[in-house]
Scaffold this active site. Structure first.
Site, mmCIF file in Angstrom:
data_model
loop_
_atom_site.group_PDB
_atom_site.id
_atom_site.type_symbol
_atom_site.label_atom_id
_atom_site.label_comp_id
_atom_site.label_asym_id
_atom_site.label_seq_id
_atom_site.Cartn_x
_atom_site.Cartn_y
_atom_site.Cartn_z
ATOM 1 C CD GLU A 75 9.922 22.647 59.140
ATOM 2 O OE1 GLU A 75 10.877 23.384 58.839
ATOM 3 O OE2 GLU A 75 8.846 22.623 58.509
ATOM 4 C CD1 TRP A 78 11.855 22.326 55.273
ATOM 5 C CD2 TRP A 78 13.162 23.411 53.789
ATOM 6 N NE1 TRP A 78 11.080 22.717 54.200
ATOM 7 C CE2 TRP A 78 11.852 23.386 53.283
ATOM 8 C CE3 TRP A 78 14.160 24.036 53.034
ATOM 9 C CZ2 TRP A 78 11.506 23.965 52.056
ATOM 10 C CZ3 TRP A 78 13.820 24.612 51.813
ATOM 11 C CH2 TRP A 78 12.510 24.569 51.336
ATOM 12 C CD1 TRP A 113 21.422 44.124 46.667
ATOM 13 C CD2 TRP A 113 19.350 44.025 47.483
ATOM 14 N NE1 TRP A 113 20.998 42.809 46.582
ATOM 15 C CE2 TRP A 113 19.722 42.728 47.082
ATOM 16 C CE3 TRP A 113 18.071 44.205 48.033
ATOM 17 C CZ2 TRP A 113 18.899 41.622 47.199
ATOM 18 C CZ3 TRP A 113 17.243 43.105 48.157
ATOM 19 C CH2 TRP A 113 17.656 41.823 47.738
ATOM 20 C CG ASN A 157 10.587 29.056 60.567
ATOM 21 O OD1 ASN A 157 11.656 29.382 60.056
ATOM 22 N ND2 ASN A 157 9.576 28.579 59.861
ATOM 23 C CD1 TRP A 170 20.124 38.536 49.292
ATOM 24 C CD2 TRP A 170 21.144 37.341 50.877
ATOM 25 N NE1 TRP A 170 21.110 37.793 48.685
ATOM 26 C CE2 TRP A 170 21.759 37.046 49.636
ATOM 27 C CE3 TRP A 170 21.627 36.705 52.025
ATOM 28 C CZ2 TRP A 170 22.825 36.156 49.510
ATOM 29 C CZ3 TRP A 170 22.689 35.813 51.905
ATOM 30 C CH2 TRP A 170 23.280 35.548 50.677
#
Ligand SMILES: Cc1cc2nc3c(=O)[nH]c(=O)nc-3n(C[C@H](O)[C@H](O)[C@H](O)COP(=O)(O)OP(=O)(O)OC[C@H]3O[C@@H](n4cnc5c(N)ncnc54)[C@H](O)[C@@H]3O)c2cc1C
Length: 488
Positions: free
Chosen positions: A288, A291, A319, A354, A372
């Site tokens: 992690e 990441w 969108w 998460n 997004w």
């Protein structure tokens, strides 16, 4: 070297590294023997990048006060200034007659400010040195054999893991000598109060205050507690929002009250190894951090990560403009319990688990077909760990438009996700009290529950809790159709 006002000071410019342990720039400055000035510059406008969100400002207030208190115990102060970063540091150097400036590097567009400042100070004979205090590996050190940035996490992380061992964290300086002339400093400094970082009228930060302790000592204590109590179960439990199974060190890493080297070494020191191989829990946990590194490297190579799709064909995505859908999502009133629980946890505490971040992001992007970037902006404003790299990269990952992104057609079913990762409904009950009396069997899908169950739970759908604002199957088909237009 004797210490006194005649000795010209060295300036340590604190930025996203509000700690005294494992702080390479501070350690180096202290090692020169020069009197230190420790400074922080707040640029309200965000300078070359966007301004901090409201929850991050709340955290910054605490982190600055905590660092100031730490330095005060060692005989100094944190000099807090407000203004354009470059102008302010140059003025401070002039005012103090500083001969050297040290900082830890940043990897977003603000690195251009740092580069320009470094050039101009050096031209004036000031020593400037920068260090890596924020990452396990510099973005330019982990590249493909062809010298290009990795696009795929697993390959990136394999290459990173092959590099030399992560250096041990540095201790805080043994000897502290501060610049002895507070009057000089007072002429240019302000104080944390004057930055006005805390919310007033309304003061919405009660939940944040109840959830977090914001000092470096608290960061180290949280890390120690996680390693002692949860690391061994991390692999199995990390996806369970109903268990407090992850480290919750993200805001401390964001503001540099903890360094990734400290996290890495704490985990490895506690790890169980067999034949030189890390146990799967520790391996998963340090991945992690991987990441985090991968995202920092992405931001380094794509400075506009928060606004531009890495996969550019997504610029044509149709969108929907849906202000009421966006508002329902933000308020945690979508009618999908896991989504609503996550959004309310975020609002109350400035943090969200998460797994639930992935579910709520997928819901906004795919069920509501909202860009997004609207979700990224909301998280930016409400997360205490809001991070330019991790936030943008994860939103792009969920949307399918990022590097190594989840495939677009992977559309989480929020009911299934709830049943799988919050099987008893405890997480939902905690954050959505309207559903507190619903039994586990129906809590994630109350609209299908028999009337008697709803009556017993005192739940009136459409009144005490909303019906789902979109139907899963229809929303899924609409999202897939929209995605198909990109292929044509
Ligand atoms: C849509 C979305 C937005 C996100 N925005 C942010 C953000 O603004 N800031 C942020 O720090 N994280 C963000 N994340 C990643 C992740 O959710 C958080 O880092 C994690 O939940 C923090 O909790 P923890 O410290 O208990 O993590 P742990 O599971 O204990 O992990 C330890 C550390 O590893 C890093 N990490 C863990 N997961 C990730 C990940 N997926 N990507 C990058 N780093 C990770 C974090 O620094 C974290 O503190 C986001 C994820 C999603 C899906």
């Amino acid at each position: 070297m004797s210490i006194g006002s005649a000795v010209r000071p060295a300036l340590v410019w604190f930025r996203d590294d509000l700690r005294v342990t494992d702080h390479p720039a501070l350690a180096h400055a202290a090692g020169t023997g020069r009197p230190l000035v420790c400074a922080y510059v707040f640029d309200r406008s965000g300078g070359s990048t966007r301004p901090l969100g409201a929850a991050a400002r709340w955290w910054l207030d605490g982190a600055l006060r905590a660092l100031d208190a730490t330095l005060a115990k060692r005989g100094g102060r944190l000099v807090v200034l407000e203004g354009d970063e470059r102008d302010t540091i140059e003025r401070l150097v002039d005012t103090l007659g500083a001969v050297a400036v040290y900082w830890n590097r940043r990897y977003d567009v603000r690195r251009n400010t740092d580069a320009a400042l470094k050039r101009s100070l050096r031209e004036r004979g000031v020593t400037v040195e920068s260090f890596n205090g924020a990452l396990l590996n510099e973005p330019w050190d982990v590249l493909t054999a062809a010298g290009t940035p990795f696009q795929v996490f697993s390959a990136y992380w394999r290459a990173a893991r092959r590099r030399a061992a992560v250096p041990a964290p540095l201790a805080e300086p043994v000897e502290w000598h501060f610049h002895p002339s507070p009057a000089d400093i007072a002429r240019c400094a302000t104080d944390v109060d004057a930055l006005g970082l805390l919310p007033v009228a309304p003061d919405w930060a009660g939940g944040l205050r109840n959830t977090w302790r914001v000092s470096e000592a608290d960061a180290l204590a949280r890390l120690d507690a996680f390693v002692a109590d949860n690391l061994l179960g991390y692999g199995a439990d990390r996806d369970r929002p109903d268990h407090a199974a992850t480290s919750r060190v993200s805001p401390y890493l964001r503001f540099g009250q903890l360094s990734p080297r400290q996290v890495w070494h704490a985990a490895l020191a506690a790890a169980h190894t067999r034949g030189g191989t890390l146990d799967t829990n520790t391996d998963k946990f340090v991945a992690e951090l991987g990441w985090r590194e991968f995202n920092a490297s992405l931001l380094y190579h794509h400075p506009d990560l928060a606004v531009a799709n890495v996969r550019t064909r997504f610029e044509a995505m149709p969108w929907r403009d849906d202000p009421s859908g966006l508002a329902a999502w933000q308020r945690g009133e979508t009618g999908y319990p896991l989504v609503d629980a996550g959004m309310r946890e975020l609002w109350a505490t400035g943090w969200m688990h998460n797994r639930v971040r992935m579910v709520v992001a997928s819901f906004l992007i795919k069920h509501l077909l909202i860009d997004w970037r609207a979700g990224e902006a909301w998280f930016w404003d409400t997360l205490v760990d809001a991070d330019a790299a991790n936030n943008a990269a994860n939103w792009q990952w969920v949307a399918g438009c990022g590097a190594d992104a989840a495939p677009y057609f992977r559309i989480f079913n929020p009911v299934e996700q709830g049943r799988k990762f919050d099987p008893q409904g405890d997480y939902v009950r905690r954050w959505v009290p309207e559903l507190a009396a619903m039994p586990a069997a129906w809590i994630h899908e109350s609209w299908s529950a028999p009337d008697a169950v709803l009556r017993a739970a005192r739940l009136t759908l459409g009144d005490t809790y909303p019906y789902p604002i979109v139907e899963h199957g229809a929303a899924r088909r609409r999202a897939l159709d929209a995605f198909a237009t990109l292929k044509n």
